[in-house]
Structures are given as structure tokens and as C-alpha cells.
Design a protein around this motif. Structure first.
Motif, PDB file in Angstrom:
ATOM      1  N   ALA A 111     -11.471   6.760  -1.465  1.00 26.04           N
ATOM      2  CA  ALA A 111     -10.360   5.815  -1.507  1.00 26.04           C
ATOM      3  C   ALA A 111     -10.129   5.284  -2.923  1.00 26.04           C
ATOM      4  O   ALA A 111      -8.988   5.145  -3.371  1.00 26.04           O
ATOM      5  N   GLY A 112     -11.212   4.995  -3.640  1.00 26.85           N
ATOM      6  CA  GLY A 112     -11.064   4.494  -5.005  1.00 26.85           C
ATOM      7  C   GLY A 112     -10.444   5.512  -5.928  1.00 26.85           C
ATOM      8  O   GLY A 112      -9.614   5.173  -6.786  1.00 26.85           O
ATOM      9  N   TYR A 113     -10.822   6.784  -5.767  1.00 22.66           N
ATOM     10  CA  TYR A 113     -10.235   7.827  -6.604  1.00 22.66           C
ATOM     11  C   TYR A 113      -8.745   7.995  -6.305  1.00 22.66           C
ATOM     12  O   TYR A 113      -7.936   8.164  -7.225  1.00 22.66           O
ATOM     13  N   ALA A 114      -8.389   7.948  -5.030  1.00 21.92           N
ATOM     14  CA  ALA A 114      -6.982   8.086  -4.670  1.00 21.92           C
ATOM     15  C   ALA A 114      -6.152   6.937  -5.233  1.00 21.92           C
ATOM     16  O   ALA A 114      -5.041   7.146  -5.745  1.00 21.92           O
ATOM     17  N   LEU A 115      -6.678   5.722  -5.165  1.00 25.97           N
ATOM     18  CA  LEU A 115      -5.932   4.566  -5.668  1.00 25.97           C
ATOM     19  C   LEU A 115      -5.834   4.559  -7.187  1.00 25.97           C
ATOM     20  O   LEU A 115      -4.858   4.043  -7.743  1.00 25.97           O
ATOM     21  N   ALA A 116      -6.810   5.129  -7.868  1.00 33.34           N
ATOM     22  CA  ALA A 116      -6.836   5.054  -9.324  1.00 33.34           C
ATOM     23  C   ALA A 116      -6.180   6.244 -10.001  1.00 33.34           C
ATOM     24  O   ALA A 116      -5.540   6.084 -11.046  1.00 33.34           O
ATOM     25  N   ARG A 117      -6.309   7.443  -9.419  1.00 30.76           N
ATOM     26  CA  ARG A 117      -5.903   8.641 -10.152  1.00 30.76           C
ATOM     27  C   ARG A 117      -4.755   9.415  -9.527  1.00 30.76           C
ATOM     28  O   ARG A 117      -4.118  10.210 -10.215  1.00 30.76           O
ATOM     29  N   LEU A 118      -4.486   9.209  -8.252  1.00 36.58           N
ATOM     30  CA  LEU A 118      -3.430   9.965  -7.590  1.00 36.58           C
ATOM     31  C   LEU A 118      -2.172   9.122  -7.485  1.00 36.58           C
ATOM     32  O   LEU A 118      -2.234   7.884  -7.434  1.00 36.58           O
ATOM     33  N   ARG A 119      -1.051   9.773  -7.436  1.00 43.20           N
ATOM     34  CA  ARG A 119       0.243   9.101  -7.310  1.00 43.20           C
ATOM     35  C   ARG A 119       0.841   9.477  -5.960  1.00 43.20           C
ATOM     36  O   ARG A 119       1.088  10.654  -5.695  1.00 43.20           O
ATOM     37  N   PHE A 120       1.048   8.487  -5.107  1.00 41.51           N
ATOM     38  CA  PHE A 120       1.612   8.724  -3.784  1.00 41.51           C
ATOM     39  C   PHE A 120       2.356   7.475  -3.338  1.00 41.51           C
ATOM     40  O   PHE A 120       2.067   6.363  -3.809  1.00 41.51           O
ATOM     41  N   PRO A 121       3.336   7.604  -2.445  1.00 41.98           N
ATOM     42  CA  PRO A 121       4.093   6.437  -1.975  1.00 41.98           C
ATOM     43  C   PRO A 121       3.181   5.440  -1.253  1.00 41.98           C
ATOM     44  O   PRO A 121       2.351   5.816  -0.428  1.00 41.98           O
ATOM     45  N   GLY A 122       3.349   4.178  -1.580  1.00 46.40           N
ATOM     46  CA  GLY A 122       2.564   3.135  -0.936  1.00 46.40           C
ATOM     47  C   GLY A 122       1.227   2.862  -1.584  1.00 46.40           C
ATOM     48  O   GLY A 122       0.405   2.135  -1.012  1.00 46.40           O
TER      49      GLY A 122
END
Length: 294
Positions: A111-122
Motif C-alpha cells: 500500500a505504501g509503494y502504491a501511494l508513493a510511487r504509482l499514479r492512479f485515480p483516487g
């Protein structure tokens, strides 16, 4: 650089940052404050350890109190095992704590990697949700959690103890900040070489935040091992009690041996000390290891 290196021993010896020697009363005050904090933090544990080693002939309530036991004995630890099935309780706590560590490390890292490094709606909305989750007192949602576990038929199970805390909001934010501090240049080079998001996460990002991952592991283990209220609510079968609940049987209406209570407390604290001793070099390293090298 040489001047900085030469002044470093002076600072440790009591020199002020500007090069002036620190007054003796300030140095004495610092040491007194450090000793006071040390006494407040480890004093209760040392007293419990001393009480657990005292024999039945020693007065626990003598004045002045004696920290060193005069009749050292380990019978109190054997008495804990004779009074309650402490090792069965400890095994249940270990199952819960280890599962909590694994789920928090894996879930918080993803979850931390997705919030910090990925770009997605929401993405920003999800970050706000995790921050708001930290502001909700745990006691205010205990009834809702219990009803949920009952509807899932997980009450009176160790899985029901683990599930509500399997991924902590604080741990997700810790991992998010650790991943956000990593330089983008390294991942961009891997992206050019054809690495997908999963490969960048496993081979580049995750090895660079081992310090924060150790912090999450320690916090998750401590939270699960020390938790008393939620296991007390969700568990009713004594064979599934965790150690914190089981130790409560040492102090009750018909049993009030402070030596056994102290011995049980030391048994409960020892795994935490072992865990911290194993992970301390990662714990203090933190996220600074994520900097570009070479």
C-alpha cells in the motif's frame, strides 16, 4: 573537514557547538535528566525482575525497598507454569504476533509503494482515508469489529484476533514516506530497462527501505503481543487465550502472589527484548539507506 573531525571529540566531552566549553552545571543537568528518564523507563522492569527472583522468605514491602534479591530463586518462573498454561498462552500470542507482523509488513509495503510511487485515480483520497483512520480511537469501533467477527463466524478464533489489525494505517504511512524519500532516478533507469512495477518494487524499492520495514515489524509485533482488550472481547475459550489474558489469572480473588505476577511479566517482556535486539541495527538505520549510492 579536518577541523570538523578534530572538534567531534570535544563535543562529546562537553563542548558547545560554537567551540566554547559547556558550563559544568549544564552538563550536570543533562546527565541528571538522562538518569531520570532512564530510571522512569527501565526502573519498573528492573523492579519486576528483582521481585520475580526473590524467595518466599523476603519481604516485598519492606522499607526502604531492596532492589537486589537476597534469596535468588527461579522457582517463581516454575510456579507460573504450574499455575497457568503459560507456554500454551505464549504460543497463541506468538501465532497472533507473527501473523500480524507478516500481514503488516506485506500489506503496508504494498500500500505504501502504491501511494508513493504509482499514479492512479483516487490516490490522494486514499491517503486521506489512511490519515483519518489514525484519528479514530480504537475503543470507539470495538463493538463494530466484534459484530463483524461474529457475522463472519470468526469470534473465539485466533484469526478473529488478527484480522482487525492485520494492516495498520500508521504502518502504511510509514512505508509511504519511506518510499517517497527514494530518488526517482534509480526506478527510471529500471523502467527504461523494461522492469515492470512489481519488479521495481521487489528488486529496487523494497531492499532500500529495510530500516522502515524493521520499524513496522517491531511496532506490529509489540501491538499484537501486548494487546489485551480486543483478545479479551473476541476470545472465550481458555485454550485460545493469549499471554496477556492468561497472565490475568495470576492476580485475582483467590491468587495474589506478586512474585508470580512479576515472573509472568518478565516472561511476557522477554520476546520483545529479543526481537528488538535482532532488529535494532535496521531500526535505527531508518529510511536514510534509500539515498543514491556511488
Amino acid at each position: 573537514m579536518s577541523a570538523t573531525v578534530e572538534r567531534e571529540p570535544e563535543r562529546r566531552a562537553g563542548w558547545a557547538p560554537a567551540g566554547r566549553r559547556m558550563p559544568w552545571w549544564q552538563l550536570l543537568l543533562r546527565y541528571l535528566l538522562l538518569l531520570a528518564v532512564l530510571a522512569l523507563t527501565i526502573g519498573p522492569f528492573l523492579w519486576q525482575l528483582s521481585t520475580s527472583l526473590k524467595g518466599p522468605g523476603e519481604d516485598l514491602y519492606r522499607y526502604p525497598p531492596s532492589l537486589l534479591p537476597h534469596q535468588v530463586t527461579l522457582d517463581n518462573y516454575a510456579g507460573v507454569a504450574e499455575t497457568i498454561p503459560v507456554w500454551d498462552f505464549a504460543l497463541n500470542s506468538l501465532k497472533v504476533a507473527v501473523t500480524n507482523v507478516l500481514t503488516n509488513c506485506a500489506g503496508a509495503a504494498l500500500a505504501g509503494y502504491a501511494l508513493a510511487r504509482l499514479r492512479f485515480p483516487g490516490r490522494r483520497g486514499a491517503l486521506v482515508v489512511f490519515i483519518m483512520a489514525m484519528l479514530v480511537p480504537v475503543e470507539s469501533i470495538l463493538i463494530a469489529q466484534f459484530v463483524t467477527m461474529r457475522e463472519l463466524q470468526l469470534n473465539n478464533t485466533l484469526l478473529g484476533v488478527v484480522l482487525p489489525g492485520c494492516i495498520g494505517a500508521m504502518n502504511v504511512l510509514l512505508m509511504r514516506n519511506a518510499f517517497a524519500a527514494l530518488p526517482y532516478e534509480v526506478e527510471e533507469a529500471a523502467y527504461v530497462d523494461g522492469a515492470n512495477a512489481w519488479q521495481r518494487f521487489m528488486r529496487i524499492a523494497l531492499p532500500s527501505v529495510k530500516g522502515t520495514l524493521a520499524v513496522v515489524a517491531i511496532f506490529a509485533f509489540m501491538g499484537a503481543w501486548d494487546d489485551f482488550l480486543w483478545p479479551l472481547i473476541v476470545l472465550s475459550d481458555q485454550s485460545k487465550f493469549t499471554l496477556t489474558i492468561g497472565l490475568n489469572f495470576l492476580h485475582g480473588t483467590f491468587a495474589d502472589n506478586q512474585r508470580l505476577v512479576a515472573a509472568g511479566t518478565v516472561i511476557a517482556v522477554l520476546p520483545l527484548l529479543v526481537l528488538f535486539a535482532c532488529l535494532q541495527r535496521f531500526f535505527f538505520r531508518g529510511v536514510g539507506e534509500g539515498a543514491v549510492k556511488g
